[in-house]
Design a protein around this motif. Structure first.
Motif, PDB file in Angstrom:
ATOM      1  N   ARG A 344      -1.105 -32.387  15.764  1.00 37.82           N
ATOM      2  CA  ARG A 344      -0.092 -32.471  16.820  1.00 37.82           C
ATOM      3  C   ARG A 344      -0.106 -31.263  17.736  1.00 37.82           C
ATOM      4  O   ARG A 344       0.264 -31.381  18.913  1.00 37.82           O
ATOM      5  CB  ARG A 344       1.299 -32.617  16.184  1.00 37.82           C
ATOM      6  CG  ARG A 344       2.367 -33.040  17.164  1.00 37.82           C
ATOM      7  CD  ARG A 344       2.102 -34.444  17.657  1.00 37.82           C
ATOM      8  NE  ARG A 344       3.060 -34.865  18.669  1.00 37.82           N
ATOM      9  CZ  ARG A 344       2.905 -34.645  19.978  1.00 37.82           C
ATOM     10  NH1 ARG A 344       1.838 -33.972  20.425  1.00 37.82           N
ATOM     11  NH2 ARG A 344       3.805 -35.088  20.837  1.00 37.82           N
ATOM     12  N   LYS A 390      17.224 -25.875  21.273  1.00 40.65           N
ATOM     13  CA  LYS A 390      18.593 -26.198  20.854  1.00 40.65           C
ATOM     14  C   LYS A 390      19.016 -25.330  19.665  1.00 40.65           C
ATOM     15  O   LYS A 390      18.183 -24.811  18.930  1.00 40.65           O
ATOM     16  CB  LYS A 390      18.694 -27.670  20.481  1.00 40.65           C
ATOM     17  CG  LYS A 390      18.385 -28.633  21.629  1.00 40.65           C
ATOM     18  CD  LYS A 390      18.497 -30.064  21.153  1.00 40.65           C
ATOM     19  CE  LYS A 390      18.178 -31.051  22.277  1.00 40.65           C
ATOM     20  NZ  LYS A 390      18.221 -32.456  21.814  1.00 40.65           N
ATOM     21  N   VAL A 440      11.736 -26.367  12.792  1.00 32.09           N
ATOM     22  CA  VAL A 440      11.806 -27.736  13.319  1.00 32.09           C
ATOM     23  C   VAL A 440      12.224 -27.721  14.786  1.00 32.09           C
ATOM     24  O   VAL A 440      11.631 -28.414  15.630  1.00 32.09           O
ATOM     25  CB  VAL A 440      12.772 -28.586  12.474  1.00 32.09           C
ATOM     26  CG1 VAL A 440      13.030 -29.932  13.141  1.00 32.09           C
ATOM     27  CG2 VAL A 440      12.209 -28.802  11.081  1.00 32.09           C
ATOM     28  N   GLU A 441      13.241 -26.953  15.112  1.00 30.53           N
ATOM     29  CA  GLU A 441      13.715 -26.903  16.499  1.00 30.53           C
ATOM     30  C   GLU A 441      12.697 -26.244  17.419  1.00 30.53           C
ATOM     31  O   GLU A 441      12.583 -26.624  18.592  1.00 30.53           O
ATOM     32  CB  GLU A 441      15.051 -26.155  16.570  1.00 30.53           C
ATOM     33  CG  GLU A 441      16.211 -26.920  15.960  1.00 30.53           C
ATOM     34  CD  GLU A 441      16.420 -28.277  16.625  1.00 30.53           C
ATOM     35  OE1 GLU A 441      16.256 -28.373  17.859  1.00 30.53           O
ATOM     36  OE2 GLU A 441      16.727 -29.231  15.907  1.00 30.53           O
ATOM     37  N   SER A 442      11.961 -25.266  16.912  1.00 30.45           N
ATOM     38  CA  SER A 442      10.934 -24.631  17.733  1.00 30.45           C
ATOM     39  C   SER A 442       9.818 -25.611  18.070  1.00 30.45           C
ATOM     40  O   SER A 442       9.375 -25.709  19.222  1.00 30.45           O
ATOM     41  CB  SER A 442      10.356 -23.406  17.006  1.00 30.45           C
ATOM     42  OG  SER A 442      11.348 -22.430  16.776  1.00 30.45           O
ATOM     43  N   VAL A 443       9.356 -26.348  17.075  1.00 36.23           N
ATOM     44  CA  VAL A 443       8.307 -27.347  17.319  1.00 36.23           C
ATOM     45  C   VAL A 443       8.819 -28.433  18.259  1.00 36.23           C
ATOM     46  O   VAL A 443       8.122 -28.864  19.185  1.00 36.23           O
ATOM     47  CB  VAL A 443       7.829 -27.955  15.986  1.00 36.23           C
ATOM     48  CG1 VAL A 443       6.848 -29.099  16.240  1.00 36.23           C
ATOM     49  CG2 VAL A 443       7.174 -26.886  15.121  1.00 36.23           C
ATOM     50  N   SER A 444      10.051 -28.873  18.046  1.00 34.21           N
ATOM     51  CA  SER A 444      10.630 -29.902  18.917  1.00 34.21           C
ATOM     52  C   SER A 444      10.746 -29.411  20.355  1.00 34.21           C
ATOM     53  O   SER A 444      10.441 -30.150  21.301  1.00 34.21           O
ATOM     54  CB  SER A 444      12.012 -30.298  18.389  1.00 34.21           C
ATOM     55  OG  SER A 444      12.628 -31.243  19.224  1.00 34.21           O
ATOM     56  N   ALA A 445      11.171 -28.152  20.534  1.00 35.07           N
ATOM     57  CA  ALA A 445      11.294 -27.606  21.884  1.00 35.07           C
ATOM     58  C   ALA A 445       9.931 -27.496  22.560  1.00 35.07           C
ATOM     59  O   ALA A 445       9.803 -27.748  23.771  1.00 35.07           O
ATOM     60  CB  ALA A 445      11.971 -26.235  21.835  1.00 35.07           C
ATOM     61  N   LEU A 447       7.268 -29.422  21.995  1.00 32.74           N
ATOM     62  CA  LEU A 447       6.831 -30.774  22.348  1.00 32.74           C
ATOM     63  C   LEU A 447       7.627 -31.302  23.538  1.00 32.74           C
ATOM     64  O   LEU A 447       7.064 -31.996  24.404  1.00 32.74           O
ATOM     65  CB  LEU A 447       6.994 -31.703  21.139  1.00 32.74           C
ATOM     66  CG  LEU A 447       6.122 -31.358  19.920  1.00 32.74           C
ATOM     67  CD1 LEU A 447       6.393 -32.328  18.781  1.00 32.74           C
ATOM     68  CD2 LEU A 447       4.642 -31.360  20.280  1.00 32.74           C
ATOM     69  N   ASN A 448       8.909 -30.990  23.595  1.00 36.29           N
ATOM     70  CA  ASN A 448       9.711 -31.391  24.763  1.00 36.29           C
ATOM     71  C   ASN A 448       9.226 -30.690  26.029  1.00 36.29           C
ATOM     72  O   ASN A 448       9.240 -31.280  27.116  1.00 36.29           O
ATOM     73  CB  ASN A 448      11.185 -31.067  24.516  1.00 36.29           C
ATOM     74  CG  ASN A 448      11.808 -31.970  23.472  1.00 36.29           C
ATOM     75  OD1 ASN A 448      11.343 -33.095  23.248  1.00 36.29           O
ATOM     76  ND2 ASN A 448      12.855 -31.500  22.828  1.00 36.29           N
ATOM     77  N   ARG A 451       6.252 -32.569  27.230  1.00 29.99           N
ATOM     78  CA  ARG A 451       6.659 -33.829  27.885  1.00 29.99           C
ATOM     79  C   ARG A 451       7.216 -33.552  29.274  1.00 29.99           C
ATOM     80  O   ARG A 451       6.970 -34.330  30.218  1.00 29.99           O
ATOM     81  CB  ARG A 451       7.710 -34.537  27.025  1.00 29.99           C
ATOM     82  CG  ARG A 451       7.207 -34.982  25.653  1.00 29.99           C
ATOM     83  CD  ARG A 451       8.230 -35.845  24.947  1.00 29.99           C
ATOM     84  NE  ARG A 451       7.849 -36.124  23.575  1.00 29.99           N
ATOM     85  CZ  ARG A 451       8.315 -35.475  22.519  1.00 29.99           C
ATOM     86  NH1 ARG A 451       9.239 -34.523  22.679  1.00 29.99           N
ATOM     87  NH2 ARG A 451       7.906 -35.778  21.310  1.00 29.99           N
TER      88      ARG A 451
END
Length: 465
Positions: A344, A390, A440-445, A447-448, A451
């Protein structure tokens, strides 16, 4: 504008110098504020007291691993051991070791600054290649990361608390700096030393190879393909040059030669380190004794003294019949996460290295705050991409609360006797949970952010067409 740009480096050096002076003031206190006895700071692998014990045993013609006190590298013992017995009149004990750790922190911060400058250049270059410029100001991530490392309380207590974590962190950062600057021998040396000192940085082989093979962090390759398709639809006299530029961006070369060069240097440095270790332990069991007392100690979790991890409590309660099974389960957890993350995040190898180090910090046998100091500083390298992350304030308060509660719970349990092990273990569980949410939030941020770049690229292409 020019005056402001000149003031920024000046401000950086002022803050950096202030942090060094602050460390020198703290290490001048007698007993180093008793931080060396804190389980959050010193572990069986990083304690300078255990290192001094191992050096004393070696000076007495005994194995440094006798008595199950020292479990670190024999090379580290040869370097820091003599400093533990030297005293300066009128000065605190282990002052020379503290100065070494201060120097290690300075070098780590400067290397982080260099990594950040390279990433910042790549960030701006990718924006230009995609055909649009960011509306927001690009933050100097190198300076921010270096100052985070300088002023992080976890870094300071690790340095002042006579923990060898600063040297381990320096080896890790040196490996990443060598990969980012494409100095292959330096990257291999840092990787070998980091793995030799702590074992868990072995996972960094994947992001380092990706950096050497593909280059620095960049948006997903789909964005460049999308940019090329938009440019191909336009009729222009510069179509050929645009397609050539796009082709250079999207079809990255397979630099197998560089990867093979890195593996060669890893093998060479590994042989060199093993030879030195064998010579150091020639009379005390050789390499077999070293592997058993260092890596075997890490994997078998023999010492169940309290720390900020969760393994000590679990293996103190588990039945011996199930011990080997759960050892395998816990250690394999780290390996299970490697492949999905690299699939990913393969386009962002430096960020992947941060994620690997954060996960290793959570699942280490003997974690300390020095491990957290390392991945928090690496996180600061991506402030431009993670600006919309977040729960930032929630996580900050969580880390702060855990840091304040940990010595309180330990005091209630060990010294006052008004609590029990569950007090301290509950704090360790909370710390692990906050770290998991942070990763988790770092990876999500991130990827966002990718995008958002894809959407911006699409809108920019529509406007230009």
């Amino acid at each position: 504008m020019a005056e402001e740009q000149n003031k920024k480096p000046c401000r950086f050096w002022i803050w950096a110098s202030a942090s060094v002076v602050f460390r020198l003031i703290l290490i001048s206190f007698p007993g180093n504020l008793n931080l060396s006895s804190r389980p959050e700071v010193s572990t069986p692998l990083t304690s300078i007291r255990r290192l001094a014990e191992g050096y004393w045993l070696k000076q007495a013609s005994m194995s440094p691993y006798a008595g199950s006190m020292y479990h670190g590298s024999p090379l580290l013992l040869s370097v820091l051991g003599p400093l533990t017995v030297q005293r300066i009149k009128g000065q605190p004990s282990h002052l020379l070791c503290s100065l070494v750790f201060v120097i290690a922190d300075i070098l780590s911060a400067m290397l982080l600054r260099g990594i950040g400058q390279k990433l910042q250049m790549a960030y701006g270059l990718n924006a230009r290649l995609l055909g649009f410029f960011m509306d927001k100001v690009i933050l100097p991530c190198g300076d921010i990361a270096a100052l985070v490392y300088f002023w992080n309380p976890f870094t300071i207590v690790s340095c002042v608390g006579l923990s060898t974590s600063p040297i381990e962190n320096l080896a890790v950062i040196l490996a990443l700096f060598g990969a980012v600057t494409r100095r292959v021998p330096l990257a291999a040396f840092g990787f070998v030393m980091a793995t030799h000192l702590s074992l868990y940085p072995a996972t960094l082989a994947i992001p380092i190879i990706i950096i050497l093979r593909y280059g620095l962090d960049a948006p997903p390759i789909k964005l460049f393909l999308q940019t090329r398709s938009v440019e191909n639809e336009k009729s222009s006299t510069s179509t050929v040059s645009k397609q050539a530029k796009s082709k250079q961006t999207t079809h990255l070369p397979f630099l197998w030669k560089t990867v093979a060069h890195f593996l060669f240097w890893v093998l060479l440095w590994s042989l060199y380190v093993l030879v030195l270790c064998a010579l150091s332990l020639n009379k005390y069991g050789g390499l077999e004794e070293m592997f058993k007392r260092t890596y075997g100690f890490i994997l078998s979790i023999e010492d169940l003294s309290p720390n900020i991890g969760v393994f000590w409590y679990f293996f103190a309660e588990v039945f011996d019949f199930f011990r080997n099974f759960f050892l395998i389960v816990f250690h394999v957890n780290v390996l299970f996460m490697l492949l999905p993350l690299v699939i990913r995040l393969k386009h962002r190898p430096c960020f992947l290295a941060f994620v690997y180090l954060a996960i290793s910090s959570i699942l280490k046998s003997y974690p300390s705050v020095g491990d957290s100091a390392l991945y928090l500083s690496l996180w600061a390298l991506f402030v431009n991409e993670l600006v919309d992350m977040k729960f930032s304030f929630f996580l900050f308060c969580g880390y702060l609360g855990i840091s304040l509660l940990s010595p309180v719970m330990h005091n209630l349990w060990i010294w006052r006797g008004t609590g029990n092990a569950n007090f301290y273990f509950g704090n360790a569980i909370g710390y692990a949970c906050f770290q998991i949410v942070f990763v988790v939030e770092s990876v999500s941020a991130m990827l966002n952010h990718d995008r958002a770049l894809r959407r911006s690229s699409s809108n920019h292409g529509e406007v230009k067409s």
